[in-house]
Design a protein around this motif. Structure first.
Motif, PDB file in Angstrom:
ATOM      1  N   LYS A  15      -8.032 -16.889  80.561  1.00  0.00           N
ATOM      2  CA  LYS A  15      -8.539 -18.259  80.690  1.00  0.00           C
ATOM      3  C   LYS A  15      -8.005 -19.170  79.587  1.00  0.00           C
ATOM      4  O   LYS A  15      -7.816 -20.371  79.804  1.00  0.00           O
ATOM      5  CB  LYS A  15     -10.072 -18.261  80.655  1.00  0.00           C
ATOM      6  N   THR A  16      -7.770 -18.621  78.382  1.00  0.00           N
ATOM      7  CA  THR A  16      -7.274 -19.458  77.294  1.00  0.00           C
ATOM      8  C   THR A  16      -5.912 -20.043  77.630  1.00  0.00           C
ATOM      9  O   THR A  16      -5.599 -21.179  77.257  1.00  0.00           O
ATOM     10  CB  THR A  16      -7.192 -18.681  75.971  1.00  0.00           C
ATOM     11  N   ALA A  17      -5.082 -19.278  78.331  1.00  0.00           N
ATOM     12  CA  ALA A  17      -3.758 -19.773  78.717  1.00  0.00           C
ATOM     13  C   ALA A  17      -3.862 -20.787  79.846  1.00  0.00           C
ATOM     14  O   ALA A  17      -3.046 -21.703  79.936  1.00  0.00           O
ATOM     15  CB  ALA A  17      -2.868 -18.609  79.126  1.00  0.00           C
ATOM     16  N   GLU A  18      -4.867 -20.635  80.718  1.00  0.00           N
ATOM     17  CA  GLU A  18      -5.064 -21.610  81.788  1.00  0.00           C
ATOM     18  C   GLU A  18      -5.592 -22.932  81.226  1.00  0.00           C
ATOM     19  O   GLU A  18      -5.267 -24.004  81.750  1.00  0.00           O
ATOM     20  CB  GLU A  18      -6.033 -21.063  82.835  1.00  0.00           C
ATOM     21  N   ALA A  19      -6.374 -22.847  80.179  1.00  0.00           N
ATOM     22  CA  ALA A  19      -6.963 -24.061  79.599  1.00  0.00           C
ATOM     23  C   ALA A  19      -5.964 -24.868  78.781  1.00  0.00           C
ATOM     24  O   ALA A  19      -6.093 -26.088  78.655  1.00  0.00           O
ATOM     25  CB  ALA A  19      -8.166 -23.689  78.731  1.00  0.00           C
ATOM     26  N   ASP A  20      -4.945 -24.205  78.233  1.00  0.00           N
ATOM     27  CA  ASP A  20      -4.018 -24.882  77.321  1.00  0.00           C
ATOM     28  C   ASP A  20      -2.624 -24.304  77.514  1.00  0.00           C
ATOM     29  O   ASP A  20      -2.363 -23.140  77.169  1.00  0.00           O
ATOM     30  CB  ASP A  20      -4.490 -24.682  75.876  1.00  0.00           C
TER      31      ASP A  20
ATOM     32  N   VAL B 131      -0.787 -22.325  74.854  1.00  0.00           N
ATOM     33  CA  VAL B 131      -1.176 -20.951  74.518  1.00  0.00           C
ATOM     34  C   VAL B 131      -0.442 -19.985  75.448  1.00  0.00           C
ATOM     35  O   VAL B 131      -0.538 -20.097  76.670  1.00  0.00           O
ATOM     36  CB  VAL B 131      -2.693 -20.750  74.655  1.00  0.00           C
ATOM     37  N   ILE B 132       0.295 -19.055  74.880  1.00  0.00           N
ATOM     38  CA  ILE B 132       0.975 -18.021  75.658  1.00  0.00           C
ATOM     39  C   ILE B 132       0.263 -16.696  75.377  1.00  0.00           C
ATOM     40  O   ILE B 132       0.241 -16.225  74.236  1.00  0.00           O
ATOM     41  CB  ILE B 132       2.462 -17.886  75.292  1.00  0.00           C
ATOM     42  N   VAL B 133      -0.319 -16.136  76.399  1.00  0.00           N
ATOM     43  CA  VAL B 133      -0.958 -14.822  76.272  1.00  0.00           C
ATOM     44  C   VAL B 133       0.050 -13.774  76.719  1.00  0.00           C
ATOM     45  O   VAL B 133       0.549 -13.810  77.847  1.00  0.00           O
ATOM     46  CB  VAL B 133      -2.237 -14.749  77.116  1.00  0.00           C
ATOM     47  N   THR B 134       0.372 -12.864  75.833  1.00  0.00           N
ATOM     48  CA  THR B 134       1.446 -11.915  76.107  1.00  0.00           C
ATOM     49  C   THR B 134       0.958 -10.676  76.844  1.00  0.00           C
ATOM     50  O   THR B 134      -0.238 -10.357  76.852  1.00  0.00           O
ATOM     51  CB  THR B 134       2.111 -11.460  74.804  1.00  0.00           C
ATOM     52  N   PHE B 135       1.910  -9.972  77.416  1.00  0.00           N
ATOM     53  CA  PHE B 135       1.643  -8.680  78.057  1.00  0.00           C
ATOM     54  C   PHE B 135       0.962  -7.737  77.073  1.00  0.00           C
ATOM     55  O   PHE B 135      -0.015  -7.071  77.408  1.00  0.00           O
ATOM     56  CB  PHE B 135       2.965  -8.091  78.561  1.00  0.00           C
TER      57      PHE B 135
ATOM     58  N   ALA C  84       5.011 -14.367  81.716  1.00  0.00           N
ATOM     59  CA  ALA C  84       6.188 -15.138  82.129  1.00  0.00           C
ATOM     60  C   ALA C  84       5.811 -16.531  82.614  1.00  0.00           C
ATOM     61  O   ALA C  84       6.569 -17.496  82.426  1.00  0.00           O
ATOM     62  CB  ALA C  84       6.938 -14.386  83.224  1.00  0.00           C
ATOM     63  N   ALA C  85       4.630 -16.660  83.240  1.00  0.00           N
ATOM     64  CA  ALA C  85       4.199 -17.955  83.782  1.00  0.00           C
ATOM     65  C   ALA C  85       3.601 -18.863  82.716  1.00  0.00           C
ATOM     66  O   ALA C  85       3.511 -20.078  82.912  1.00  0.00           O
ATOM     67  CB  ALA C  85       3.173 -17.734  84.896  1.00  0.00           C
ATOM     68  N   GLY C  86       3.182 -18.288  81.591  1.00  0.00           N
ATOM     69  CA  GLY C  86       2.511 -19.056  80.555  1.00  0.00           C
ATOM     70  C   GLY C  86       3.366 -20.199  80.022  1.00  0.00           C
ATOM     71  O   GLY C  86       4.565 -20.054  79.817  1.00  0.00           O
ATOM     72  N   GLY C  87       2.724 -21.361  79.833  1.00  0.00           N
ATOM     73  CA  GLY C  87       3.402 -22.511  79.281  1.00  0.00           C
ATOM     74  C   GLY C  87       4.207 -23.307  80.278  1.00  0.00           C
ATOM     75  O   GLY C  87       4.785 -24.344  79.928  1.00  0.00           O
ATOM     76  N   ASN C  88       4.269 -22.838  81.528  1.00  0.00           N
ATOM     77  CA  ASN C  88       5.063 -23.509  82.555  1.00  0.00           C
ATOM     78  C   ASN C  88       4.173 -24.222  83.564  1.00  0.00           C
ATOM     79  O   ASN C  88       2.962 -24.009  83.612  1.00  0.00           O
ATOM     80  CB  ASN C  88       5.934 -22.490  83.298  1.00  0.00           C
TER      81      ASN C  88
ATOM     82  N   GLY D  56       3.626 -20.742  86.976  1.00  0.00           N
ATOM     83  CA  GLY D  56       3.032 -21.578  85.946  1.00  0.00           C
ATOM     84  C   GLY D  56       1.723 -22.168  86.406  1.00  0.00           C
ATOM     85  O   GLY D  56       1.136 -21.726  87.408  1.00  0.00           O
ATOM     86  N   LYS D  57       1.265 -23.182  85.695  1.00  0.00           N
ATOM     87  CA  LYS D  57      -0.037 -23.773  85.983  1.00  0.00           C
ATOM     88  C   LYS D  57       0.071 -24.827  87.074  1.00  0.00           C
ATOM     89  O   LYS D  57       0.992 -25.649  87.088  1.00  0.00           O
ATOM     90  CB  LYS D  57      -0.614 -24.396  84.714  1.00  0.00           C
TER      91      LYS D  57
END
Length: 371
Positions: free
Chosen positions: A51-56, A59-63, A98-102, A115-116
């Motif tokens: 959820k932290t990566a979805e909110a911002d 924020v990149i949450v890694t594997f 891979a989708a984080g930040g995109n 991505g989001k």
């Protein structure tokens, strides 16, 4: 109420005399439910990390971060996840990083790494990755854990309390998964119980009571099965057949609740995706709901067939019809490109679930509402 049973499941004589109370005795629950409650907490920890990566998007949450949380504890969430779905999650976690930040854009053929879109993170093929984890694990981890308890036989209060926690309920059975104030509802329903209460009409002034006591929804039927099982355990070996029958009904109704919830999400997704002049929130919400539905269904694949109605082959057929086959790339992104065409299969899956579980037309319509 005192009830008597004159036959067992094998037809032999039974001396079982059950004195069934109106509530579940939770005096031993906290001590007996430590393990499944810890597993539930760890599921929540992984979900909150995503959820932290979805909110911002910054924020990149890694594997590796996801795996560290997934493997924390003894037993860990990974320890109780089915071997099949564990492999699914390795791909989900890699795709989430891979989708984080995109940002996600639906094009065919897909490009990028997802991505989001709206409030959610999707793979490049439109799979809601957090839902693939969370809703899939409700079955692949918690229902799987419950199957292990039942396989070893729920013969005592400790194992029944553990089963209750794995299902997601509390001895108080509040019938409420939405209230966030712990002073009002200190133990809200979670996991299977959360969706059982949503499929069950409740008394407006008291969510712990059914709207129609003569025709209670699945939440209240499962509650009664737990109370009967507890009473049978207290009576001893004379009531083993009644105990086992109640536990079997808990498992079968729990699975049926999830099937009913898949119906809810397919209908909800279809409604949002095919709206006239939909907003981005509508479309993202529809794709998100679709992701919840397929994850609920997919999480059952690979579990023991013991006390399970859906077969793996049925699950595979339904997922393929929905454009998310288990052996090929998903095509959920097409729901945004041509929603009328690609939601046309939803009704066939709804009908198949209704047929498999014996849902009436009236029940199917009721399942389309959250109570």
């Amino acid at each position: 109420t005192t009830t008597s049973a004159t036959t067992t499941s094998t037809g032999s004589s039974s001396a079982c005399m059950l004195n069934v109370p109106t509530s579940y005795d939770g005096s031993t629950f906290d001590a007996n439910a430590v393990e499944p409650l810890a597993v539930r907490s760890q599921l929540g920890a992984v979900n909150n990390l995503m959820k932290t990566a979805e909110a911002d998007l910054g924020v990149i949450v890694t594997f590796d971060q996801l795996m560290t949380s997934y493997e924390a504890g003894a037993p860990s969430l990974r320890d109780v996840t089915s071997p099949y779905y564990d492999l699914v999650l390795l791909d989900v976690f890699a795709a989430f990083e891979a989708a984080g930040g995109n940002s996600f854009t639906a094009v065919d053929p897909p490009v990028g790494s997802g991505g989001k879109y709206g409030a959610y993170i999707f793979s490049e093929r439109g799979v809601d990755l957090r839902q693939a984890f969370e809703k899939g694990e409700f079955q692949a981890a918690l229902f799987n854990y419950a199957q292990g308890l039942v396989q070893d036989k729920v013969t005592d209060q400790a194992s029944l309390d553990a089963l209750l926690a794995a299902y997601g309920a509390h001895p108080s059975f509040p019938g409420d998964s939405e209230t966030t104030d712990p002073a009002v509802v200190p133990n809200p329903d979670r996991i299977g119980a959360q969706y059982a209460e949503r499929r069950s009409p409740k008394e407006p002034s008291d969510s712990s009571l059914p709207l129609d006591p003569a025709a209670p929804g699945p939440y209240f039927r499962i509650k009664q099965h737990f109370i009967v099982a507890q009473a049978a355990i207290a009576e001893g070996s004379a009531c083993d057949a009644e105990r086992d029958a109640a536990v079997e009904q808990i498992m079968r109704e729990w699975e049926a609740v999830i099937a009913a919830t898949v119906i809810y999400y397919l209908n909800d997704a279809r409604t949002k995706l095919t709206k006239d002049n939909p907003t981005e929130a509508d479309l993202a919400g529809g794709l998100h709901g679709f992701g919840e539905g397929i994850a609920f269904l997919h999480g059952f694949r690979g579990l023991s067939p013991n006390l399970r109605t859906l077969s793996d082959s049925q699950i595979e057929e339904m997922l393929e019809a929905l454009g998310t086959p288990v052996a090929e790339p998903a095509s959920a992104h097409l729901l945004l490109i041509d929603p009328l065409t690609h939601t046309a299969s939803f009704q066939g899956v709804i009908d198949a679930l209704a047929s498999t579980f014996g849902f009436s037309a009236a029940e199917v319509e009721q399942f389309k509402t959250n109570f």
